[in-house]
Design a protein around this motif. Structure first.
Motif, PDB file in Angstrom:
ATOM      1  N   ARG A 157       0.851  -1.188   0.000  1.00  0.00           N
ATOM      2  CA  ARG A 157       0.000   0.000   0.000  1.00  0.00           C
ATOM      3  C   ARG A 157       0.888   1.240   0.000  1.00  0.00           C
ATOM      4  NH1 ARG A 157      -2.722  -3.654  -0.820  1.00  0.00           N
ATOM      5  NH2 ARG A 157      -4.723  -4.274   0.089  1.00  0.00           N
ATOM      6  N   ASN A 158       0.713   2.071  -1.029  1.00  0.00           N
ATOM      7  CA  ASN A 158       1.425   3.345  -1.117  1.00  0.00           C
ATOM      8  C   ASN A 158       0.430   4.459  -0.820  1.00  0.00           C
ATOM      9  OD1 ASN A 158       4.002   2.318  -1.976  1.00  0.00           O
ATOM     10  ND2 ASN A 158       3.107   1.954  -3.985  1.00  0.00           N
ATOM     11  N   LEU A 159       0.533   5.049   0.345  1.00  0.00           N
ATOM     12  CA  LEU A 159      -0.474   6.036   0.705  1.00  0.00           C
ATOM     13  C   LEU A 159       0.138   7.255   1.371  1.00  0.00           C
ATOM     14  CD1 LEU A 159      -2.164   5.360   4.037  1.00  0.00           C
ATOM     15  CD2 LEU A 159      -0.818   3.525   3.092  1.00  0.00           C
TER      16      LEU A 159
ATOM     17  N   GLY B  49      -6.845  11.434  -9.111  1.00  0.00           N
ATOM     18  CA  GLY B  49      -7.628  10.208  -9.023  1.00  0.00           C
ATOM     19  C   GLY B  49      -7.168   9.280  -7.905  1.00  0.00           C
ATOM     20  N   VAL B  50      -6.747   9.847  -6.776  1.00  0.00           N
ATOM     21  CA  VAL B  50      -6.239   9.047  -5.657  1.00  0.00           C
ATOM     22  C   VAL B  50      -7.398   8.669  -4.733  1.00  0.00           C
ATOM     23  CG1 VAL B  50      -4.723   9.043  -3.642  1.00  0.00           C
ATOM     24  CG2 VAL B  50      -3.982  10.130  -5.772  1.00  0.00           C
ATOM     25  N   PRO B  51      -7.690   7.370  -4.557  1.00  0.00           N
ATOM     26  CA  PRO B  51      -8.751   6.959  -3.622  1.00  0.00           C
ATOM     27  C   PRO B  51      -8.390   7.343  -2.193  1.00  0.00           C
ATOM     28  CG  PRO B  51      -8.151   5.160  -5.106  1.00  0.00           C
ATOM     29  CD  PRO B  51      -7.110   6.217  -5.263  1.00  0.00           C
ATOM     30  N   ARG B  52      -9.411   7.695  -1.396  1.00  0.00           N
ATOM     31  CA  ARG B  52      -9.170   8.120  -0.023  1.00  0.00           C
ATOM     32  C   ARG B  52     -10.134   7.468   0.950  1.00  0.00           C
ATOM     33  NH1 ARG B  52     -10.284  13.288  -2.908  1.00  0.00           N
ATOM     34  NH2 ARG B  52     -10.257  11.672  -4.495  1.00  0.00           N
ATOM     35  N   ILE B  53      -9.664   7.319   2.189  1.00  0.00           N
ATOM     36  CA  ILE B  53     -10.538   7.074   3.322  1.00  0.00           C
ATOM     37  C   ILE B  53     -10.354   8.246   4.269  1.00  0.00           C
ATOM     38  CG2 ILE B  53     -10.529   4.563   3.111  1.00  0.00           C
ATOM     39  CD1 ILE B  53      -8.471   4.427   5.330  1.00  0.00           C
TER      40      ILE B  53
ATOM     41  N   THR C 211     -14.668   2.874  -2.583  1.00  0.00           N
ATOM     42  CA  THR C 211     -13.488   3.684  -2.270  1.00  0.00           C
ATOM     43  C   THR C 211     -12.613   3.845  -3.502  1.00  0.00           C
ATOM     44  OG1 THR C 211     -13.496   2.976   0.034  1.00  0.00           O
ATOM     45  CG2 THR C 211     -11.416   3.819  -0.842  1.00  0.00           C
ATOM     46  N   ARG C 212     -12.412   2.775  -4.218  1.00  0.00           N
ATOM     47  CA  ARG C 212     -11.503   2.820  -5.360  1.00  0.00           C
ATOM     48  C   ARG C 212     -12.082   3.588  -6.538  1.00  0.00           C
ATOM     49  NH1 ARG C 212      -8.685  -3.198  -5.049  1.00  0.00           N
ATOM     50  NH2 ARG C 212      -8.064  -2.970  -2.878  1.00  0.00           N
TER      51      ARG C 212
ATOM     52  N   TYR D 262      -9.487  -1.434   2.122  1.00  0.00           N
ATOM     53  CA  TYR D 262     -10.196  -0.602   1.155  1.00  0.00           C
ATOM     54  C   TYR D 262      -9.298   0.114   0.141  1.00  0.00           C
ATOM     55  CZ  TYR D 262     -13.684  -1.253   4.830  1.00  0.00           C
ATOM     56  OH  TYR D 262     -14.526  -1.812   5.762  1.00  0.00           O
ATOM     57  N   LEU D 263      -8.092   0.485   0.532  1.00  0.00           N
ATOM     58  CA  LEU D 263      -7.246   1.227  -0.397  1.00  0.00           C
ATOM     59  C   LEU D 263      -6.539   0.282  -1.370  1.00  0.00           C
ATOM     60  CD1 LEU D 263      -5.729   3.986   1.912  1.00  0.00           C
ATOM     61  CD2 LEU D 263      -7.584   4.190   0.257  1.00  0.00           C
ATOM     62  N   PRO D 264      -6.233   0.744  -2.577  1.00  0.00           N
ATOM     63  CA  PRO D 264      -5.718  -0.153  -3.623  1.00  0.00           C
ATOM     64  C   PRO D 264      -4.245  -0.489  -3.453  1.00  0.00           C
ATOM     65  CG  PRO D 264      -5.900   2.070  -4.468  1.00  0.00           C
ATOM     66  CD  PRO D 264      -6.493   2.104  -3.097  1.00  0.00           C
ATOM     67  N   SER D 265      -3.868  -1.618  -4.007  1.00  0.00           N
ATOM     68  CA  SER D 265      -2.460  -1.997  -4.148  1.00  0.00           C
ATOM     69  C   SER D 265      -1.976  -1.520  -5.517  1.00  0.00           C
ATOM     70  CB  SER D 265      -2.315  -3.511  -4.046  1.00  0.00           C
ATOM     71  OG  SER D 265      -2.784  -4.129  -5.232  1.00  0.00           O
ATOM     72  N   PRO D 266      -0.670  -1.611  -5.792  1.00  0.00           N
ATOM     73  CA  PRO D 266      -0.184  -1.228  -7.125  1.00  0.00           C
ATOM     74  C   PRO D 266      -0.835  -2.022  -8.251  1.00  0.00           C
ATOM     75  CG  PRO D 266       1.654  -1.360  -5.604  1.00  0.00           C
ATOM     76  CD  PRO D 266       0.452  -1.886  -4.869  1.00  0.00           C
TER      77      PRO D 266
END
Length: 715
Positions: free
Chosen positions: A17-19, A133-137, A252-253, A281-285
């Motif tokens: 996860r790159n966040l 276009g970065v998904p967020r929580i 989320t994505r 919930y957040l995406p992987s590469p």
């Protein structure tokens, strides 16, 4: 054998996860980061912003000022996943640090203050994330503060950010009595009674009815947004926890919904569920679209895609450069392929090769050396001699140029000079290093005074830059009074401006005949410039955002088109006229400021069979537009900012009067937890030294933040 290895690597990428952590200043980003590092075991002791012991705010200025100035990368592990985390600044002056970070992130945690809700810079960084276009929580922090209220904060998220908040937790206790949360998906309580880990248990009886009501609201909200949830909800009149989790991941994505969690990072409450949400919930590469770039490294090359595959050709983007005492440290995101210690890579944009000396897994100002980095990794490398921020590193056999992070135009300038003449050369070196590390800083010489001008995104930005010169290079530097960056634009245009460029001085001559129409750029908005994102409103700001479409050959704040018929001006000469017009935009007729917010149309022209050339038409375009601008009704523009001032109630009247005296327009005020929050739009030039004035008027109890909103006509 290779298939098994490839499958293993792919599975490992799914666990990355790159966040980033995004928020308004003082919302608690750095504290959240510190607690994440502590909970995951990356640090043995949780750092504190107030004590100056944080991992990510390691620069002396960050610790002195108590704010994040430079984006810092750290790595940790949670539940079998590797998390690369970037703590970003919250102050508007350092929004370019956020921009560069967002360019390489797959997801983000947006942190909000439970008392203040969505604040000005929260909104700005949210819009930046939208553009990428970065998904967020969302994490509503500081629930232990007096006046904290989750529902009010969520309402501000819905109203100001115009998103659908999907609240998955219910606080247990209010303000000082906040001790934990109810997990609405699994209908369980998580309580942090003391230090250490939480205790899991059933939903407290006093909250059961409220928890069931909120769980029902969550089910109804996701059913409206997702067909799978709607199908199960219609069939069973409820949605199971596994289905809810899967649907929340999809929403989320796609950005259709934002999962909202809550807690108090300072009191170590709510961090573990937040990490679980990051993983869930957040995406992987592997979940984000393949990166796109120009294939052969030239402007006319074909667009290529590179998937997150360690065995694909290398493609990595340098998003930050630090010039340290031991050499240049370049931070990069590896999008595809594998980068190894000692190998030679191509800087595709510059067309030169570089050698990778060392690869470092970064932990803010500390690091661990590794032999390689694969697709999905964020690492730092040592050994690059010339690669700058925005450079693409790729395989020499498979060139690719990725889109670099955008750089905003500076709005404030100061004159800098070495107090001792013998230090002038050292100052030039120091300024060059500053600009290399921070592309949003610009150094230039004033043609009239000969002074060296340092330009940046705000007064604080320049203060930090000058202080770095003093501390890092041990230079005694004098600084002039800040000056804002004005712009000029067209209020009323002109038509049929004819210019003939004829030059004959022996040999081949120069001949070009052009006729131009000049008008304000459509969509340049109203003159007030009081709304919109940075550079997004006002005659200059909206023009810079609208820019003009590709068919017109438009760029930011300028559009050009040709209406010439019958081939009277060949196509290559039309391009030369456009280039000449762009040259003329550097200096306007009012005060030599850059010109923006205009459309130029080439309506007619003529050529000479021998003496016409691209150079002649470029010169004609430049001089014709300069002549036309002198005939236009021009408007001087100045940068304006939205100011949010928080003051005690008894000082509100005086503060409003002071803002009005500074040519500000008060747009609203609201009472909040014993204070008054005043919002106004004020010219940036009127805010120099405002912090001292505000402290004087409020006995040191007033605070303010700013958010750039564009340009407006100078008063």
């Amino acid at each position: 054998m290779r298939t098994d290895l490839h499958r293993h690597i792919t599975e490992s990428l799914d666990g990355v996860r790159n966040l980033g952590i995004l928020a308004h200043v003082d919302a608690g980003k750095t504290t959240v980061t510190e607690r994440i590092l502590y909970v995951t075991g990356a640090t043995y002791k949780s750092g504190d912003v107030h004590d100056g012991t944080t991992v990510t705010d390691f620069d002396p200025q960050e610790r002195d000022r108590g704010i994040t100035i430079f984006a810092a990368a750290v790595s940790c592990a949670w539940d079998g996943h590797r998390v690369h985390l970037i703590d970003t600044p919250g102050h508007v002056d350092f929004s370019d640090e956020v921009e560069r970070s967002l360019r390489v992130l797959d997801g983000a945690i947006a942190v909000f203050d439970a008392v203040a809700g969505v604040e000005p810079q929260s909104e700005s960084v949210w819009r930046q994330a939208d553009r990428h276009g970065v998904p967020r929580i969302a994490f509503v922090n500081k629930l232990d503060r007096a006046g904290a209220d989750l529902d009010t904060a969520v309402a501000s998220i819905r109203e100001r950010l115009r998103v659908v908040p999907l609240v998955v937790q219910l606080p247990i206790g209010r303000e000082d009595a906040f001790v934990g949360v109810v997990d609405l998906l699994r209908m369980r309580s998580l309580v942090w009674a003391g230090g250490g880990a939480f205790e899991e248990g059933p939903v407290p009886d006093a909250l059961r009815e409220e928890a069931l009501r909120r769980r029902r609201s969550l089910e109804e909200a996701v059913a409206e947004l997702h067909p799978l949830a709607l199908e199960e909800f219609c069939a069973d009149a409820t949605i199971s926890a596994p289905t809810l989790a899967a649907v929340l991941r999809d929403l989320t994505r796609t950005g259709e919904g934002v999962v909202v969690l809550c807690g108090s990072a300072y009191r170590d409450r709510g961090i573990e569920p937040l990490l679980d949400a990051v993983v869930a919930y957040l995406p992987s590469p592997l979940d984000v679209p393949p990166v796109r770039g120009v294939g052969d490294g030239t402007a006319g090359g074909a667009v290529e895609e590179r998937a997150a595959d360690p065995e694909a050709p290398l493609a990595a983007l340098v998003f930050k450069v630090n010039a340290t005492a031991t050499g240049r440290l370049a931070y990069l995101r590896v999008y595809s392929g594998t980068i190894r210690k000692g190998e030679t890579v191509l800087d595709a944009g510059a067309g030169r090769t570089e050698r990778i000396g060392r690869i470092l897994r970064v932990q803010a100002d500390r690091n661990t050396e590794v032999d390689r980095a694969v697709a999905g990794d964020i690492v730092a490398v040592v050994g690059l001699k010339a690669a700058r921020t925005g450079a693409t590193l790729c395989s020499p056999s498979a060139p690719l140029v990725l889109e670099p992070p955008s750089v905003a135009d500076p709005v404030v300038s100061v004159a800098v000079e070495a107090r001792r003449s013998v230090d002038a050369g050292r100052l030039a070196v120091a300024l060059a290093r500053l600009v290399e590390e921070d592309p949003s800083l610009v150094v230039r010489a004033d043609p009239e005074t000969g002074q060296t001008l340092l330009s940046g995104m705000g007064e604080l930005h320049l203060e930090v830059a000058v202080e770095r010169i003093r501390r890092t290079h041990d230079l005694d530097v004098g600084v002039g009074r800040p000056q804002v960056a004005y712009r000029e634009t067209v209020g009323r245009g002109v038509s049929g401006v004819l210019y003939r460029h004829v030059k004959q001085d022996g040999g081949a001559g120069q001949f070009a005949h052009v006729v131009l129409d000049v008008e304000p750029l459509e969509g340049a908005a109203a003159l007030d410039g009081a709304t919109g994102p940075v550079g997004g409103a006002g005659l200059a700001g909206a023009a810079r955002a609208a820019g003009g479409d590709g068919a017109d050959g438009g760029a930011a704040g300028f559009a050009f088109r040709s209406a010439v018929v019958g081939g009277r001006v060949p196509r290559e000469y039309v391009r030369a006229v456009e280039a000449g017009c762009r040259d003329a935009l550097a200096e306007g007729p009012l005060g030599g400021h850059p010109v923006t917010g205009l459309r130029v149309t080439l309506t007619d022209g003529a050529t000479h069979p021998k003496d016409s050339s691209e150079m002649a038409f470029r010169t004609a375009g430049r001089l014709a537009l300069r002549q036309a601008l002198r005939s236009c009704a021009m408007v001087l523009l100045e940068p304006v900012v939205e100011v949010t001032v928080t003051v005690p109630g008894d000082a509100a009247g005086g503060v409003m009067g002071d803002l009005s005296a500074r040519r500000g327009r008060v747009s609203g005020s609201a009472a909040r937890a014993g204070t008054v929050v005043i919002t106004a739009t004020v010219p940036l030039a009127e805010l120099f030294g405002y912090a001292t004035r505000l402290r004087s008027r409020t006995q040191g109890r007033g605070t303010f933040t700013t958010r750039a909103v564009g340009y407006a006509p100078a008063g």
